[in-house]
Design a protein around this motif. Sequence first.
Motif, short mmCIF file in Angstrom:
data_model
loop_
_atom_site.label_atom_id
_atom_site.label_comp_id
_atom_site.label_asym_id
_atom_site.label_seq_id
_atom_site.Cartn_x
_atom_site.Cartn_y
_atom_site.Cartn_z
N ASP A 131 0.62 -1.05 0.05
CA ASP A 131 -0.03 0.06 0.17
C ASP A 131 0.86 1.13 0.01
O ASP A 131 1.82 1.53 1.11
CB ASP A 131 -0.75 0.11 1.28
CG ASP A 131 -1.80 1.23 1.19
OD1 ASP A 131 -1.95 2.00 0.19
OD2 ASP A 131 -2.62 1.28 2.30
N PRO A 134 -0.20 5.48 2.46
CA PRO A 134 0.31 5.95 3.72
C PRO A 134 1.48 6.73 3.72
O PRO A 134 1.63 7.76 4.28
CB PRO A 134 0.58 4.72 4.76
CG PRO A 134 -0.31 3.94 4.34
CD PRO A 134 -0.46 3.98 2.78
N ALA A 197 -8.46 8.13 14.44
CA ALA A 197 -7.54 7.04 13.74
C ALA A 197 -6.32 7.67 12.96
O ALA A 197 -5.24 7.31 13.03
CB ALA A 197 -8.16 6.07 12.85
N ASP A 202 -3.15 5.51 12.04
CA ASP A 202 -3.64 4.21 11.63
C ASP A 202 -4.43 4.52 10.31
O ASP A 202 -5.53 4.85 10.30
CB ASP A 202 -4.73 3.86 12.85
CG ASP A 202 -5.40 2.47 12.80
OD1 ASP A 202 -5.18 1.80 11.74
OD2 ASP A 202 -6.16 2.15 13.77
N PHE A 203 -3.83 3.39 9.45
CA PHE A 203 -4.42 3.68 8.05
C PHE A 203 -5.12 2.23 7.83
O PHE A 203 -5.15 1.68 6.53
CB PHE A 203 -3.58 3.84 6.93
CG PHE A 203 -3.11 5.34 6.75
CD1 PHE A 203 -3.51 6.22 5.82
CD2 PHE A 203 -2.26 5.92 7.62
CE1 PHE A 203 -3.40 7.43 5.75
CE2 PHE A 203 -1.94 7.38 7.53
CZ PHE A 203 -2.33 8.08 6.55
N THR A 204 -5.43 1.46 8.81
CA THR A 204 -5.58 0.13 8.60
C THR A 204 -7.00 0.23 7.80
O THR A 204 -7.38 -0.73 6.89
CB THR A 204 -5.95 -0.59 10.10
OG1 THR A 204 -4.62 -0.57 10.61
CG2 THR A 204 -6.34 -2.07 9.68
N HIS A 205 -8.26 0.96 8.47
CA HIS A 205 -9.41 0.72 7.76
C HIS A 205 -9.61 1.70 6.59
O HIS A 205 -9.18 2.84 6.47
CB HIS A 205 -10.50 0.81 8.91
CG HIS A 205 -10.17 -0.09 10.14
ND1 HIS A 205 -10.70 -1.31 9.86
CD2 HIS A 205 -9.70 0.04 11.24
CE1 HIS A 205 -10.50 -1.90 11.10
NE2 HIS A 205 -10.00 -1.17 11.91
N GLU A 206 -10.84 1.50 5.90
CA GLU A 206 -10.92 2.32 4.51
C GLU A 206 -11.50 3.58 4.80
O GLU A 206 -11.07 4.50 4.05
CB GLU A 206 -12.07 1.50 3.74
CG GLU A 206 -12.27 2.00 2.46
CD GLU A 206 -11.27 1.72 1.43
OE1 GLU A 206 -11.11 2.46 0.33
OE2 GLU A 206 -10.30 1.23 1.81
N ARG A 209 -8.46 6.02 5.66
CA ARG A 209 -7.82 6.21 4.31
C ARG A 209 -8.35 6.99 3.38
O ARG A 209 -7.89 8.02 2.98
CB ARG A 209 -7.54 4.78 3.67
CG ARG A 209 -6.59 3.97 4.40
CD ARG A 209 -6.90 2.36 4.00
NE ARG A 209 -6.84 2.22 2.70
CZ ARG A 209 -5.39 1.77 2.22
NH1 ARG A 209 -4.59 1.53 2.71
NH2 ARG A 209 -5.60 1.61 0.90
#
Length: 246
Positions: A131, A134, A197, A202-206, A209
């Motif tokens: 990805d 980030p 987040a 924290d870029f884990t979830h859509e 992002r």
Amino acid sequence: MKGAVQQEPAYVVHRRPWRETALLVDLFTLNHGRMSLVARGANSARSPLKAQLQPFQPLLVDWTGKSDLKTLVQLEVRSAPSVRHSRALYSGFYINELVQRILPVADPSPVLFASYIETLQALSDLSPEADVEPLLRGFERAFAASLGYDFAWDETTDTGQPVEAGKFYGYDPVEGIVSGLRPELPLRQLSGEALIALAAGDFTHELPRKTAKRVMRVLVDYLLQGKPLHSRSLFSHSHPSSGRTP
């Protein structure tokens, strides 16, 4: 020699032919910010400079001149990891275009220069499946901060209060994150959870992002004053169905 600079760390962010055999080169440098140099003879078939003056290649550059347009005297190529696969390359072109199109001339920004090097290093380490967002969001934040447009994801500038989960917020390029959802704001209905987040990296979830991408696009477009970014079209052409652009 008047106006001479020696052994200046630099990267090429853009170049184009100039007159008959020269190149006009835009550099991002450690101690002088963005500079434009004429590389005489660099566009001729026998000059080694054309191969050396490449994007993402660390250089030590000597130049001279008292006007805004300097003259390249000589350069030294330094070793560095290479940025190879397409998404990493397009991302590199994107950050180069930000520097070349927006950064003021001759305005040193050593912190941004360090962030630029770190981003190129990270792009060179990136696998084709990894990805990239980030990394781009991180550089955009550093870029915004260097121009005086930094803000906190988790604090509103109009009230100074922390962002709360379950609430919605707005964004303005000049003000940052704001509590009021005024109709004139470029962005509204930003989720408090997403902003919290992002403050934690924290870029884990859509949702975080997408929120970061929306916010940074509004900021970049504001800094460009409505002019298009050519590097965005590279992302569009490489991922026509996904719409992946910075």
